[in-house]
Write an enzyme that holds these catalytic residues in place. Structure first.
Site, short mmCIF file in Angstrom:
data_model
loop_
_atom_site.label_atom_id
_atom_site.label_comp_id
_atom_site.label_asym_id
_atom_site.label_seq_id
_atom_site.Cartn_x
_atom_site.Cartn_y
_atom_site.Cartn_z
N GLN A 79 0.86 -1.18 0.00
CA GLN A 79 0.00 0.00 0.00
C GLN A 79 0.89 1.23 0.00
O GLN A 79 1.60 1.48 0.98
CB GLN A 79 -0.85 -0.09 1.26
CG GLN A 79 -1.72 1.08 1.57
CD GLN A 79 -2.24 0.97 3.00
OE1 GLN A 79 -2.40 -0.12 3.53
NE2 GLN A 79 -2.47 2.09 3.62
N SER A 122 2.14 6.68 2.39
CA SER A 122 2.91 7.69 3.13
C SER A 122 4.03 8.28 2.29
O SER A 122 4.60 7.60 1.44
CB SER A 122 3.53 7.06 4.36
OG SER A 122 2.54 6.68 5.25
N SER A 138 5.30 -1.05 3.89
CA SER A 138 5.54 -2.41 4.42
C SER A 138 5.62 -3.40 3.29
O SER A 138 4.74 -3.42 2.42
CB SER A 138 4.41 -2.85 5.35
OG SER A 138 4.18 -1.91 6.32
N GLU A 149 -7.87 -0.79 7.09
CA GLU A 149 -6.58 -0.96 7.74
C GLU A 149 -6.76 -1.00 9.25
O GLU A 149 -6.21 -1.84 9.94
CB GLU A 149 -5.66 0.20 7.35
CG GLU A 149 -4.32 0.19 8.07
CD GLU A 149 -3.35 1.24 7.54
OE1 GLU A 149 -3.82 2.29 7.06
OE2 GLU A 149 -2.16 1.00 7.59
N GLU A 167 -2.10 9.76 18.44
CA GLU A 167 -2.75 11.08 18.48
C GLU A 167 -3.85 11.18 17.41
O GLU A 167 -4.93 11.72 17.67
CB GLU A 167 -1.70 12.18 18.26
CG GLU A 167 -0.74 12.35 19.43
CD GLU A 167 0.19 11.15 19.66
OE1 GLU A 167 0.59 10.49 18.67
OE2 GLU A 167 0.50 10.87 20.83
#
Lengths: 375, 415
Positions: free
Chosen positions: B135, B138, B170, B253, B381
């Site tokens: 995937q 990022s 990953s 996810e 967060e």
């Protein structure tokens, strides 16, 4: 697998919530806290009329015989509304002890009275500081005559009868402890109301001087019965704590949406959002642990002791966490007498120790897990 | 409220159990039991080959990704049957780590947005482990601001031409395919100019560089794109609708990571239960008990929360943002648990080789891997924001770049 309450049970929860929102508003809680009445008698009668007091009492003894899952959903609403009545002492402790170990005559006499709201009951276990332990029980029973003092006893000054834990021998074994049923109007009983951090539910000292009492259950099984009563009450009080946690979270959320500072709703600040998110997390974990406890309680599963301890710890942590941080979200207003935050803070901390402290239940949980592991 | 299997579920369980008993690679069972978070390796064999062989064997018998539809390589199992399968597969489920991204995120996104012929072509080999997927989301400058991505896709005839860089991908180093989010229009606000594709990772111009991580392993990669061509028919969703497509992926996810996330508690309890300290068994020490109890109720709370989600799913309810709590609680917990397990080992807590360290260095591996768990797939967060905003209904964070064209957003804090 179905890990949820049934539609009928959810309907009962809605019904209980509607009833308690109307009959147990903060104003009613405050009337008891302010000392005008020792408890809300009208609410108590209403709970009896709704059938809530006898929901887990079999029909043969004047209850509705619905069951413990039903009692769990009602307990949650009692906690949410901070109901200022001797519900936990009467329904979770006294009635459960009677159901577990009472003789036919004892059940016939007291259970219908509980279900109809005519009798308030309690469990007289503690004798000063310390956790539940056979060693801590000094009050003696000799030939059915009790001598000694219990403190604190939840709702002890308003109760009609008490299940009293007494020492029958000094061999140092758990079998030295027996339970007795005492009519608190008996000769030699003196009950004195004590002030507490949560006056919406009373505490008392009860002294027994040569009081004649009848045995509840087998004489050498007092501690074993007590331990089962505490486990059952841990699940039920856990639901009260979950209800209280949810309400404290809701109050904090609503205030965060309402209050403007620095030109924004304070709920838009991450510091506040994250605090409320953590309250949600603790309330959710507690609810899930309590659901498991409810399953174990309602099916009398072998997992009950472990499930009860987990529910107790998780729910105690959640209610303390949510009620404390609800005040923090409210800022200075949260610390005023006028706002209701302190009512939840008081109740959370009273419930946290009322069945033995967190460290006691932590110890119990690990001991039980260890035994299961060894088995 | 009950934990009983329905007759249909009991039949499913019996079938799964019998098949696993007859087919699981038992020779690796002990090694898999010892495998720690962030260190699933086999000494005796190549884990990639063993994992692929097990997945293929499952696929041939219809047990690969049981909850997927039959035509895409599954068997149409219900949410509860999916859990039953996981329970029965037990320790052999650890071999599926390699396929989590593909099965948990890429597959569901393909099912929701790919053309039917692509689904029929690409999903069965994904299910059977023949192909591994990654995937590509990022980027170096993005972090939690996923929509701040800069990898460009420009239309050229029937193709798109991709240039840019991804990071934290990953498994990219052994992936065959990937789903990729790109910027197709930098002149509109950042969420509006994105477009999603899937691509062959062997395409010319794709370069994968493993990143050595803080724990010494290399699960993640940087991926560079230089004039990589993707045909337009491999687009997922409409041009400019990439953000919506990615939300489907991200929600899946969180479900995939949250459902199976380890807390470290069973390992800690076993360890402490068998540990002797100077003054006797560790489990009899009140301070130790108190610590254990606190983690025990968090672990059980998560377990029963997932049971509640599964019950809701099986009644046809949709997985919601409340599933964010799984990773939020478990991530922080593994870090605390590992720290404490080292503390209990005293000075020898520093040792981490499987030969010398207590319980094969499990907690040392967990300690070094756990910071990543708290970041990957949404930081603690971000997850708290999701709970606060989408569960509790609190206002969204102030986003000053929300309505600004992407190419007008400042890129540096200090000149």
């Amino acid at each position: 697998m179905n890990f949820d309450f049934s539609d009928d049970q959810k309907q009962l929860r809605d019904e209980a919530r509607r009833f308690l929102t109307e009959k147990s508003p903060p104003k009613a809680v405050r009337a008891v806290i302010d000392g005008k009445e020792p408890y809300d008698r009208e609410l108590w009668k209403g709970l009896a009329d709704m059938g809530f007091l006898g929901v887990a009492i079999p029909e043969a003894y004047g209850g509705s015989g619905a069951g413990h899952l039903e009692l769990c959903v009602i307990a949650e609403e009692m906690g949410r509304a901070l109901a200022p009545v001797p519900f936990s002492s009467t329904v979770y402790l006294a009635a459960e002890a009677l159901l577990l170990a009472g003789s036919e005559a004892q059940k016939q006499k007291w259970l219908p009275a509980i279900a109809q709201g005519h009798a308030v009951g309690t469990l007289a276990l503690f004798e000063g500081a310390g956790n539940p332990s056979p060693k801590a029980i000094k009050l003696t029973a000799s030939n059915g005559v009790l001598n000694g003092t219990k403190k604190p006893v939840a709702d002890g000054a308003i109760a009609d009868f008490a299940i009293v834990a007494a020492r029958t021998a000094s061999t140092g074994r758990d079998t030295d402890i027996a339970l007795f049923l005492v009519d608190l109007t008996s000769e030699g009983v003196e009950a004195k109301a004590l002030t507490s951090i949560d006056p919406s539910r009373n505490q008392a000292e009860i002294s027994f001087k040569n009081v004649k009492a009848e045995l509840l259950g087998a004489p050498n099984e007092g501690w074993s019965i007590l331990s089962q009563v505490l486990d059952r009450a841990a699940v039920l009080v856990g639901f009260e704590q979950v209800g209280g946690s949810d309400r404290a979270l809701e109050m904090g959320r609503d205030y965060a949406l309402d209050r403007i500072a620095f030109g924004r709703q304070i709920g838009s600040f991450q510091a506040i959002k994250h605090m409320l998110a953590d309250m949600y997390v603790s309330a959710t974990l507690a609810r899930s642990n309590c659901y498991y406890g409810a399953w174990a309680l309602s099916t009398d599963a072998a997992e009950l002791p472990e499930a009860a301890a987990a529910a107790r710890i998780s729910a105690t942590q959640a209610f303390q966490h949510c009620s404390k941080n609800n005040i923090q979200v409210h800022g200075g207003m949260g610390f005023t007498w006028e706002f209701d935050c302190h009512l939840y803070y008081r109740r959370s901390n009273a419930l946290a120790v009322g069945l033995g402290s967190l460290s006691y239940w932590e110890d119990q949980l690990i001991e039980r897990m260890r035994k299961k592991n060894a088995a | 409220m009950n934990f009983d299997d329905t007759p249909q579920e009991a039949e499913f369980r019996a079938k799964a159990r019998a098949w696993i008993a007859a087919n699981a690679p038992r020779e690796y069972e002990d090694e898999l039991k010892k495998a720690a978070l962030g260190r699933i390796q086999l000494k005796s064999a190549n884990i990639l080959e063993v994992a692929k062989a097990w997945q293929k064997k499952k696929a041939d018998a219809g047990w690969a990704v049981p909850h997927w539809p039959k035509e895409y390589g599954g068997r149409g199992a219900s949410p509860i049957e999916r859990v039953i399968w996981q329970q029965e597969e037990g320790v052999f489920g650890k071999l599926g780590a390699l396929f989590i991204i593909g099965h948990g995120m890429c597959g569901p996104t393909m099912m929701a947005f790919a053309r039917e012929e692509h689904k029929l072509r690409y999903l069965p080999p994904l299910a059977s482990g023949e192909h591994i997927w990654c995937q590509l989301f990022s980027e170096p400058a993005g972090g939690s601001d996923v929509a701040g991505l800069r990898t460009r896709a420009e239309k050229d005839g029937d193709d798109w031409v991709i240039n840019g860089q991804k990071i934290w991908t990953s498994g990219a180093h052994h992936s065959d395919y990937g789903i990729l989010i790109t910027r197709t229009d930098p002149t509109v606000p950042k969420h509006k100019g994105l477009t999603m594709f899937f691509l062959d990772m062997k395409s010319p111009g794709v370069e994968v560089k493993p990143i050595k991580q803080a724990n010494g392993q290399a699960e993640f990669n940087e991926v560079y794109f230089t004039d990589v061509r993707i045909p337009d028919h491999q687009r997922l969703g409409a041009v400019g609708d990439g953000w919506n497509v990615s939300l489907t992926t991200l929600m899946n996810e969180r479900m995939a990571i949250g459902a199976g996330v380890a807390t470290g508690f069973p390992e800690l309890f076993d360890f402490v239960n068998n540990l002797t300290l100077e003054d006797g068994p560790a489990i009899e020490n009140p301070a130790v008990r108190s610590k254990l109890a606190n983690w025990a109720v968090r672990a059980s709370g998560l377990r029963y929360t997932s049971f509640r989600s599964i019950s809701a799913l099986s009644k046809g309810e949709r997985p919601g943002p409340e599933n964010s709590i799984g990773k939020l609680v478990a991530g922080a917990m593994t870090q605390e648990v590992a720290t404490y397990a080292l503390d209990l080992q005293g000075a020898s807590g520093v040792l981490n080789s499987p030969e010398d360290a207590e319980v094969a260095g499990k907690f040392q591996a967990m300690l070094l891997r756990s910071p990543a768990t708290r970041v990957e797939g949404g930081t603690d967060e971000i997850l708290r924001n999701i709970i606060a905003e989408r569960v509790l209904g609190l206002p969204g964070d102030i986003r000053v770049d929300k309505d600004v064209p992407f190419n007008k957003i400042p890129t540096r804090g200090r000149a």
